[in-house]
Design an enzyme around this catalytic site. Structure first.
Site, PDB file in Angstrom:
ATOM      1  N   ASP A   1       0.857  -1.195   0.000  1.00  0.00           N
ATOM      2  CA  ASP A   1       0.000   0.000   0.000  1.00  0.00           C
ATOM      3  C   ASP A   1       0.893   1.246   0.000  1.00  0.00           C
ATOM      4  O   ASP A   1       1.825   1.353   0.805  1.00  0.00           O
ATOM      5  CB  ASP A   1      -0.864  -0.048   1.284  1.00  0.00           C
ATOM      6  CG  ASP A   1      -2.023   0.928   1.262  1.00  0.00           C
ATOM      7  OD1 ASP A   1      -2.442   1.332   0.164  1.00  0.00           O
ATOM      8  OD2 ASP A   1      -2.534   1.267   2.361  1.00  0.00           O
ATOM      9  N   HIS A   2       0.641   2.167  -0.911  1.00  0.00           N
ATOM     10  CA  HIS A   2       1.355   3.456  -0.964  1.00  0.00           C
ATOM     11  C   HIS A   2       2.880   3.350  -1.003  1.00  0.00           C
ATOM     12  O   HIS A   2       3.573   3.929  -0.142  1.00  0.00           O
ATOM     13  CB  HIS A   2       0.928   4.360   0.210  1.00  0.00           C
ATOM     14  CG  HIS A   2      -0.482   4.813   0.099  1.00  0.00           C
ATOM     15  ND1 HIS A   2      -0.911   5.750  -0.811  1.00  0.00           N
ATOM     16  CD2 HIS A   2      -1.593   4.423   0.765  1.00  0.00           C
ATOM     17  CE1 HIS A   2      -2.211   5.924  -0.692  1.00  0.00           C
ATOM     18  NE2 HIS A   2      -2.658   5.113   0.251  1.00  0.00           N
TER      19      HIS A   2
ATOM     20  N   ASP B   1       2.546   5.029  -5.435  1.00  0.00           N
ATOM     21  CA  ASP B   1       1.792   6.266  -5.246  1.00  0.00           C
ATOM     22  C   ASP B   1       2.664   7.434  -5.652  1.00  0.00           C
ATOM     23  O   ASP B   1       3.295   8.089  -4.819  1.00  0.00           O
ATOM     24  CB  ASP B   1       1.326   6.403  -3.789  1.00  0.00           C
ATOM     25  CG  ASP B   1       0.556   7.698  -3.561  1.00  0.00           C
ATOM     26  OD1 ASP B   1       0.372   8.457  -4.545  1.00  0.00           O
ATOM     27  OD2 ASP B   1       0.140   7.957  -2.423  1.00  0.00           O
TER      28      ASP B   1
ATOM     29  N   HIS C   1      -7.662   9.412   4.298  1.00  0.00           N
ATOM     30  CA  HIS C   1      -7.292   8.324   5.202  1.00  0.00           C
ATOM     31  C   HIS C   1      -7.652   8.708   6.637  1.00  0.00           C
ATOM     32  O   HIS C   1      -7.700   9.887   6.974  1.00  0.00           O
ATOM     33  CB  HIS C   1      -5.785   8.047   5.119  1.00  0.00           C
ATOM     34  CG  HIS C   1      -5.376   7.455   3.814  1.00  0.00           C
ATOM     35  ND1 HIS C   1      -4.434   8.026   2.994  1.00  0.00           N
ATOM     36  CD2 HIS C   1      -5.773   6.323   3.180  1.00  0.00           C
ATOM     37  CE1 HIS C   1      -4.279   7.276   1.917  1.00  0.00           C
ATOM     38  NE2 HIS C   1      -5.075   6.238   1.997  1.00  0.00           N
TER      39      HIS C   1
ATOM     40  N   HIS D   1      -9.602   4.545  -2.103  1.00  0.00           N
ATOM     41  CA  HIS D   1      -8.861   4.610  -0.835  1.00  0.00           C
ATOM     42  C   HIS D   1      -9.725   5.339   0.191  1.00  0.00           C
ATOM     43  O   HIS D   1     -10.734   5.940  -0.146  1.00  0.00           O
ATOM     44  CB  HIS D   1      -7.553   5.385  -1.038  1.00  0.00           C
ATOM     45  CG  HIS D   1      -6.470   4.563  -1.644  1.00  0.00           C
ATOM     46  ND1 HIS D   1      -5.319   4.255  -0.973  1.00  0.00           N
ATOM     47  CD2 HIS D   1      -6.363   3.965  -2.854  1.00  0.00           C
ATOM     48  CE1 HIS D   1      -4.552   3.513  -1.744  1.00  0.00           C
ATOM     49  NE2 HIS D   1      -5.156   3.321  -2.905  1.00  0.00           N
TER      50      HIS D   1
ATOM     51  N   SER E   1     -11.675   4.321   2.479  1.00  0.00           N
ATOM     52  CA  SER E   1     -13.068   3.863   2.357  1.00  0.00           C
ATOM     53  C   SER E   1     -13.648   3.264   3.624  1.00  0.00           C
ATOM     54  O   SER E   1     -14.630   2.517   3.541  1.00  0.00           O
ATOM     55  CB  SER E   1     -13.176   2.864   1.204  1.00  0.00           C
ATOM     56  OG  SER E   1     -12.973   3.545   0.002  1.00  0.00           O
TER      57      SER E   1
ATOM     58  N   ASN F   1     -10.149   0.052  -0.171  1.00  0.00           N
ATOM     59  CA  ASN F   1      -9.180   0.015   0.928  1.00  0.00           C
ATOM     60  C   ASN F   1      -9.813   0.347   2.269  1.00  0.00           C
ATOM     61  O   ASN F   1     -10.443   1.410   2.417  1.00  0.00           O
ATOM     62  CB  ASN F   1      -8.072   1.043   0.668  1.00  0.00           C
ATOM     63  CG  ASN F   1      -7.099   0.590  -0.401  1.00  0.00           C
ATOM     64  OD1 ASN F   1      -7.363  -0.350  -1.136  1.00  0.00           O
ATOM     65  ND2 ASN F   1      -5.974   1.276  -0.488  1.00  0.00           N
TER      66      ASN F   1
ATOM     67  N   ASP G   1      -8.886   0.298   6.447  1.00  0.00           N
ATOM     68  CA  ASP G   1      -7.948   0.125   7.553  1.00  0.00           C
ATOM     69  C   ASP G   1      -8.574   0.632   8.860  1.00  0.00           C
ATOM     70  O   ASP G   1      -8.688  -0.081   9.858  1.00  0.00           O
ATOM     71  CB  ASP G   1      -6.645   0.893   7.241  1.00  0.00           C
ATOM     72  CG  ASP G   1      -5.563   0.649   8.275  1.00  0.00           C
ATOM     73  OD1 ASP G   1      -5.792  -0.126   9.220  1.00  0.00           O
ATOM     74  OD2 ASP G   1      -4.466   1.237   8.147  1.00  0.00           O
ATOM     75  N   THR G   2      -9.036   1.891   8.812  1.00  0.00           N
ATOM     76  CA  THR G   2      -9.520   2.540  10.035  1.00  0.00           C
ATOM     77  C   THR G   2     -10.621   1.757  10.751  1.00  0.00           C
ATOM     78  O   THR G   2     -10.592   1.634  11.986  1.00  0.00           O
ATOM     79  CB  THR G   2     -10.015   3.970   9.693  1.00  0.00           C
ATOM     80  OG1 THR G   2      -8.892   4.718   9.220  1.00  0.00           O
ATOM     81  CG2 THR G   2     -10.612   4.671  10.891  1.00  0.00           C
TER      82      THR G   2
END
Ligand code: 13P
Length: 349
Positions: free
Chosen positions: A83-84, A105, A189, A223, A225, A266, A268-269
């Site tokens: 990622d990134h 990225d 993000h 991203h 998301s 994507n 994560d949070t």
């Protein structure tokens, strides 16, 4: 199943009209949570690690945990994605390690903070594409810049500062030959994306639809998301946390995206919130406990629940058995022979 590429997963998702969640990991418990959710819902899956995750866990630990996942769940198509990536060297080292997919990225300069020019982005992304495709590895590029900062990566600021220009998206896809394209449509993000439930003025789904119309066969990536559900925020705050009120990307909006070319989503949070809430609850309710398994077990279960829910909502559930793995060597042959098309189909404005 051996580790497969995101290109194969996303091609299959396009055929089936669904999206595939790409979930970030830093440790064993997160990988276990995702794999159990994939098994529970019979889903193909992308597990991704950022530069921050690679630093936290160390490359070899991460890679061997991923191999263990592939070994333990042979029925699940699983891609290991960077990622990134911020530079050619970061992507090269991931590919050498065994990642089956990388994100370059190039929307930001190598410092991971300063927006790059369009030409700089094209140049570095094309360099990574040439290197990766020769080795059968998939590449995601980004055009436009996401808001916020994650693991020290990001321009900061609002998601509306550098939204994607559709003409640039077309030119970028044509000149780089990326397998998938991350676009900036107002998301950021992290937990603090929107100050109220987002409408079209801050979450630009119309822009996503316009880009998809111009690039109908390009796999789009969303991203930032996470949906940042209120119930997950509430658990954290109920047990001593101090999250400020915030909104994420509603799942219904992601589902509109999936109908319009979004294939990779994507997240994560939401998983971070689920883990933290579960751990806080154990600490608050049973402060006498000190065995890490007493809080890591519910934390892992809480993440599994969120991931399984997203897999169902994105439509990937039920699709794990649809196809067999294409080997990395065969992917490389496909790129070399032109059977794996990298020139995007472009339609008129
Ligand atoms: P969230 O912070 O919304 O989960 O986004 C994660 C992401 O886009 C990783 O690249």
């Amino acid at each position: 199943m051996p580790l497969v590429t995101t290109r194969q997963l996303l091609d299959e998702a396009a055929k089936g009209g669904y999206g595939v969640g790409a979930f970030n990991v830093n440790d064993m418990e997160q990988i276990q949570a995702i794999m159990e959710a994939a098994k529970e819902t019979n889903s193909p899956v992308i597990i991704q690690a950022s530069r921050g995750a690679r630093k936290f866990a160390q490359d070899n630990y991460l890679y061997h945990l991923m191999l263990a996942a592939a070994e333990l769940y042979p029925e699940i198509p699983l891609a290991m994605h960077l990622d990134h990536g911020n530079s050619f060297e970061t992507c090269e080292s991931a590919i050498k390690l065994g990642f089956t997919s990388v994100m370059m990225d190039g929307s930001l300069k190598p410092d991971g903070k300063t927006p790059a020019t369009f030409e700089e982005n094209v140049e570095i992304t094309k360099k990574v594409v040439d290197y990766a495709h020769e080795r059968g590895i998939s590449v995601e590029g980004e055009i436009g810049v996401l808001g916020g900062i994650e693991d020290g990566h990001g321009a900061g600021g609002s998601g509306l500062d550098h939204v994607t220009d559709p003409d640039q998206a077309v030119e970028f896809a044509e000149r780089t030959g990326v397998d998938s394209l991350a676009i900036a449509i107002g998301t950021s993000h992290g937990a603090y994306k929107f100050t109220k439930k987002p409408d079209g003025s801050v979450l630009k789904m119309d822009l996503l639809i316009a880009i998809h119309k111009r690039l109908p066969n390009t796999h789009l990536v969303m991203h930032g998301s996470s949906s940042v559900p209120k119930d997950l925020q509430d658990i954290i705050n109920q047990y001593g946390g101090k999250l400020k009120e915030t909104w994420g990307v509603p799942v219904e909006e992601i589902q509109i995206g999936i109908k319009n070319g979004v294939r990779k989503i994507n997240v994560d949070t939401d998983n971070r919130l689920a883990i933290t809430g579960a751990i806080r609850k154990v600490f608050a309710e049973t402060p006498e406990k000190f065995d890490p398994r007493d809080y890591l077990t519910p934390a892992r279960a809480a993440m599994q629940k969120v991931v399984a829910q997203r897999m169902t909502q994105f439509g990937q559930a039920g699709h794990a058995g649809d196809y067999k793995a294409i080997s990395i060597a065969d992917m490389a042959k496909g790129y070399a022979s032109g059977s794996l098309v990298t020139k995007p189909l472009v339609t008129a404005k």
